[in-house]
Scaffold this motif. Structure first.
Motif, short mmCIF file in Angstrom:
data_model
loop_
_atom_site.label_atom_id
_atom_site.label_comp_id
_atom_site.label_asym_id
_atom_site.label_seq_id
_atom_site.Cartn_x
_atom_site.Cartn_y
_atom_site.Cartn_z
N THR A 529 15.98 -31.35 -21.56
CA THR A 529 17.22 -30.39 -22.25
C THR A 529 16.48 -29.14 -23.92
N LEU A 532 16.59 -26.56 -22.26
CA LEU A 532 18.08 -26.02 -22.01
C LEU A 532 18.61 -25.14 -23.78
N ILE A 533 18.17 -26.06 -24.37
CA ILE A 533 18.55 -26.10 -25.54
C ILE A 533 17.91 -24.09 -26.39
N LEU A 535 16.62 -22.23 -24.09
CA LEU A 535 17.29 -21.04 -23.27
C LEU A 535 18.57 -20.44 -23.85
N GLY A 536 19.46 -21.43 -24.22
CA GLY A 536 21.32 -20.74 -25.09
C GLY A 536 20.05 -19.60 -26.03
N LEU A 537 19.36 -20.59 -26.86
CA LEU A 537 19.17 -19.72 -28.47
C LEU A 537 19.12 -18.70 -27.58
N THR A 538 18.18 -18.90 -26.97
CA THR A 538 16.58 -17.35 -26.75
C THR A 538 17.87 -15.75 -25.88
N ILE A 539 19.01 -16.93 -25.54
CA ILE A 539 20.17 -15.80 -24.46
C ILE A 539 21.38 -15.26 -26.20
N ALA A 540 21.37 -16.30 -27.13
CA ALA A 540 22.26 -15.78 -28.98
C ALA A 540 21.10 -14.64 -29.16
N SER A 902 17.92 -17.30 -14.68
CA SER A 902 17.23 -17.93 -16.12
C SER A 902 16.08 -16.84 -16.74
#
Length: 1011
Positions: A529, A532-533, A535-540, A902
């Protein structure tokens, strides 16, 4: 049976096929042309027209506009610009990339013929065109000097012999001769004496125009013999003109020498050129669009000794600028780096495998893939340039991957007890789909580059095709040659084999790395989990950094040469500009990085301008930079920054310098690299707002060398004709204009024909009369017979029919697409990005509140940047979609491609941080590097996902256990391929070679992101 089985079973045939690939590539290497960049140019044609003595406004209205109106009917024109100055007009036509330049040239000639009816009747020659971009820099300059002959003689030989012969060499687009003028007979009339004898300038002009004839005279036939009739109807020296009888006064013959000074001189007195501070003439050679620079210069140098042999003794010729010197050095440096990259890659493989036999396999596979690519490049008519060689260097990290993956899988089976032959068969069959998947997904990454439009797309198409070719050849070798070599070269490990200290130390180091990786991997899988968080922050974070990072277009190059323009006050005289040119040349020559300096002023166009061409010493470290050192350690940009403060301290004309670039976009030349253009329906709006825009741009802190092609401050003597008085004297506006032109226009009144050239008899009033406006009062006109009967004197002063006032006039009139325009050019200060510069200029222009009749836009390189900026996000997104589609087809899944993709965001953050760390803009080259990064990173993910799927399907492992096993199993090959990519690319920015500036923006993100 797998695809590799026949090749494993037939080692001799496989060896011969591999040797054939090497042989074909080696032969291709010897015949591939060499160039700085792929040979892609916009088809560009330059049209020139001249009318000596005509002002810029007259040239724009009566010459440029009629021609432009005809050119608008030609299909495929993407840009049409013109510049009109004193006595000359230059129109540049740039066509779409799909347009054939020869067909365009035929259309241009037809348009010139159609416009001839609307052009002034007294033009000495028809407009002519050249297949050359006037904004380009010369590829070669030859300086001619002499202590024995006058400059006019040297200029005559250069223009008559050298220029004509060089123009015939394939690849040469234009040859221009500067620094002097054609010899001529100059007749400098004393209007006061002329009037005292009752003659006018028209009488002198009529006399001179009749002295040279070149008409057929027939033949005589007598007693079976035929004789041609010849006569001395051509006189070519001043001494033959002086005794000519102008007429009679009080019964006494008035000769030309009584009213004028007649001298053997030059056609234009207001021109001068200097080579290394010495008065000289230089020949500038420009290439045709699309011609190879190296081949063209080599042809010229081959012919140069034969051409110099024609010159009389006492004329010294020197090559003062050769663009190919740095090109050759740059390409040689890239070739050396390519060899070093291969060597480092092999060392990395040896470090991980610790077996000379195993290391031999990539040592064969990598060079064979690259050498085989050369043969395809030859078939596609490509060249060895910085981009194609950069593709081969980057490909080193890609092609070694295939060999490593296959070899490592086979080696693993050998270590597990299989014989090398059986291990090769089994390992190759297991890994073939993985190799195919990696290669196909890599090819998909480059689809967006292949589909890029415009000049940038054409240039990088060669890069993409070269890299794709290397990948395909590598895939084929990895499924044929590599397993064959593994089967017949690798040996089974011996039991109780003792290893040396180096093997034991490296084994301990690798085991330590694997232990750390195992612990971190377990923690990551246990905290899914959180991952995944992250990963989301990295995309942003990727999105934020992509928006905020400074952006550019194409990295400035150091090509070993600098060019620039001189700009004096708008009322500057030729003596002032000549003094300014000499003063600036003396400053430039003292710089230790300068090899040769070439400068000229005058000769047509704006009277307050000039040009400078500087050849720099080659970059090197053999000695400390100084007057006695043949190399330099300073970049071209640093040399300019070093000279700029010295120029500003001189009370002379301003000098604007810029490094010469291999990639020049747009057909309008300027004194700085980037351009902003204002276009309007009338000159009055531009006259008001053009200076305001330039002054505000000079206040922007990130801009320097701001200058404009608008010159409205030239002095003019405005004569208002009294047409009533002129009519009483039997004069018209046309006859008054003709009288003024005869007096002050250096009018060409007669042509002297010779076997090799044509020379002119030039007439004007003596210098004391054209150096001051008061000279107008000494010009007289002859009244008509009707006026004489009315009691008016036969001779009347010209001043009786006009009133004069001193005002200002444009020295240069520019058009962009038929409409008047003003172009402000600028360079960027150190640390300023092109994105920030364009944004500040746009915001400043909008704040001025210009009327709606004026339209502002970036031109040339800055315009190409704006077009590329809008396509960069699309380029990256298209690359990701291409990879997703290909992987989805190969895996028959929508989830696995997302899993592979990803892995990219973290690498993207590394790429952005690398660009910021090295102070590099996000430009076209950087985007290419990021696309390459997508290929490298997802390749590693494919290796893990592929093995995880096999473990899950064949061994019944859970998803977590299968991916854990795959990660541990593929750790060594992933580290090997990643380290190979790092060391293969790391050499690029480390070498101080000219013209390699374009490599660092692509390599830096690769290097940092892989780390």
């Amino acid at each position: 049976m797998s695809l590799s089985s026949p090749f494993i079973a037939r080692p001799v045939g496989t060896t011969l096929l591999t040797a054939a690939v090497i042989l074909a590539g080696s032969i291709a290497f010897t015949v591939l042309p060499v160039a700085p960049l792929p040979q892609v140019d916009f088809p560009t044609i330059s049209v020139n027209a001249g009318l000596p003595g005509a002002s810029a406004q007259i040239m724009a209205a009566s010459v440029a506009t009629p021609l432009e109106r005809q050119f608008t009917h030609i299909a495929g024109i993407t840009e049409m610009t013109s510049s009109s100055g004193l006595g000359s007009t230059n129109i540049t036509l740039q066509f779409d990339l799909s347009r054939n330049i020869d067909g365009a040239a035929r259309d241009v000639q037809a348009a010139i013929n159609a416009a001839r009816t609307y052009l002034p009747a007294n033009m000495p020659s028809n407009p002519n065109y050249r297949k050359v971009n006037p904004a380009d820099s010369p590829i070669l300059m030859v300086g001619l000097s002499s202590n024995k002959y006058e400059v006019s003689k040297v200029y005559d030989l250069a223009s008559t012999v050298l220029a004509q012969k060089m123009s015939q060499i394939p690849g040469v687009g234009q040859v221009s001769v500067g620094g002097g003028a054609t010899p001529s007979v100059r007749v400098e009339v004393n209007p006061t004496k002329l009037e005292s004898f009752g003659f006018t300038l028209r009488d002198v002009q009529g006399l001179l125009s009749l002295q040279n004839a070149d008409m057929p005279k027939g033949q005589l036939t007598s007693n079976g013999a035929t004789m041609d009739i010849l006569a001395n109807d051509q006189i070519s020296h001043a001494a033959e003109y002086r005794p000519l009888i102008l007429g009679y006064h009080n019964g006494v013959a008035i000769r030309l020498s009584d009213v004028a000074d007649v001298n053997d001189s030059t056609q234009n007195l207001r021109t001068a050129g200097y080579v290394d501070g010495k008065r000289a003439v230089f020949v500038q050679i420009f290439r045709q669009p699309g011609a190879n620079i190296i081949e063209t210069v080599d042809r010229i140098k081959t012919q140069l000794p034969f051409l110099e042999a024609v010159l009389p003794q006492g004329i010294n010729s020197t090559i003062v600028l050769d663009r190919t010197t740095t090109i050759r050095a740059s390409v040689n440096n890239v070739e050396e780096n390519l060899i070093k990259s291969i060597g480092l890659v092999v060392l990395v493989v040896f470090f991980f495998l610790r077996s000379p036999r195993a290391t031999l396999i990539p040592f064969v596979a990598v060079p064979t893939s690259l050498i085989g690519t050369l043969s395809v490049m030859y078939l596609l008519d490509y060249s060895l340039d910085n981009l194609s060689l950069m593709a081969l260097t980057v490909a080193t990290g890609f092609v070694v991957d295939d060999a490593i993956v296959v070899m490592e899988n086979i080696t693993r089976h050998i270590e597990n007890g299989l014989a090398p032959y059986e291990a090769a068969l089994k390992g190759a069959s297991e890994i073939s789909f993985t190799i195919f998947s990696i290669s196909m997904s890599l090819l998909a990454v480059f689809i967006p580059i292949l589909m890029m439009g415009g000049i940038i797309g054409r240039i990088f198409r060669e890069f993409a095709v070269t890299l794709c070719t290397a990948i395909v050849i590598s895939m084929i070798l990895s499924l044929t040659t590599t397993p064959c070599m593994c089967a017949h070269i690798l040996k089974s490990p011996q039991k109780d084999q003792k290893h040396n200290f180096l093997f034991r130390a490296s084994e301990k180091f690798l085991n330590g790395m694997i232990f750390l990786y195992r612990r971190s991997l377990e923690w990551a899988l246990d905290n899914a989990t959180l991952m995944l968080i992250v990963l989301g922050l990295t995309i942003a974070l990727n999105v934020v950094m992509m928006v905020r990072i400074p952006k550019g277009f194409f990295p400035p190059q150091d090509t070993g040469s600098i060019q620039g323009g001189l700009r004096g006050p708008q009322d500057a005289s030729f003596p002032f500009m000549n003094f300014s040119t000499q003063s600036l040349v003396n400053i430039i020559r003292k710089d230790p990085a300068i090899a040769h300096t070439n400068a000229f002023t005058g000769g047509g166009g704006s009277s307050n301008s000039g040009m400078i061409f500087i050849a720099l010493k080659p970059i090197g470290t053999s000695c400390k930079e100084g007057p006695n050192c043949d190399v330099r350690s300073t970049s071209a940009a640093d040399v300019i920054n070093r000279l700029r403060p010295q120029f500003e301290r001189l009370p002379v004309a301003s000098a604007f310098l810029q490094p010469t670039q291999d990639l020049r976009i747009g057909g309008r030349g300027s004194n700085s690299l980037y351009q902003y253009t204002l276009q309007a329906d009338n000159f009055s709006d531009l006259a008001q707002w053009g200076p305001i825009l330039m002054q505000h741009m000079r206040t922007l802190p990130g801009l320097q060398d701001v200058n404009s092609d608008q010159q409205n401050g030239g002095l003019e003597e405005m004569l208002t004709f009294d047409r009533t008085t002129a009519a009483r004297l039997g004069q018209t506006a046309a006859s008054l204009d003709a009288a003024l032109y005869s007096a002050f226009g250096q009018s060409q009144v007669s042509v002297i024909h010779t076997p090799l050239n044509q020379y002119y008899v030039v007439m004007e009033v003596a210098p004391p009369y054209w150096q001051d406006p008061s000279g107008l009062k000494n010009i007289y006109i002859a009244t008509s017979k009707g006026a004489n009967k009315a009691g008016i004197n036969q001779m009347s002063p010209l001043s009786s029919v006009y009133t004069a006032r001193t005002t200002t006039t444009p020295l240069q009139v520019s058009h962009t697409g038929l409409f008047p325009s003003v172009t402000v050019s600028f360079n960027m200060a150190n640390g300023m990005s092109l994105s920030d510069a364009t944004r500040e200029v746009t915001e400043m222009e909008q704040s001025l509140g210009m009327p709606s009749t004026i339209r502002g836009f970036f031109a040339g390189t800055a315009q190409a940047y704006q077009q590329s900026l809008s396509s960069e996000p699309i380029l990256v997104i298209t690359a990701l979609l291409s990879v997703f589609i290909v992987l989805g087809i190969l895996y028959e899944s929508l989830i696995h491609p997302l899993t592979i993709i990803s892995t990219l965001p973290s690498a993207g953050v590394g790429a952005m941080l690398a660009l910021m760390l090295f102070h590099i803009d996000l430009n076209v080259i950087s985007i290419i590097g990021i696309i390459l990064l997508i290929g490298i990173v997802k390749k590693n993910a494919i290796m893990m996902i592929d093995f995880a799927l096999q473990a899950e399907r064949n061994e019944g492992l859970s998803t977590r256990d299968s991916i854990f096993a795959a990660c541990m199993l593929r750790f060594r090959p992933i580290m090997m391929t990643t380290m190979s990519a790092i060391f293969g690319a790391r050499l690029w920015p480390s070498e101080p070679a000219p013209a390699l500036n374009c490599a660092a923006p692509s390599v830096s993100p690769l290097w940092a992101a892989c780390c």
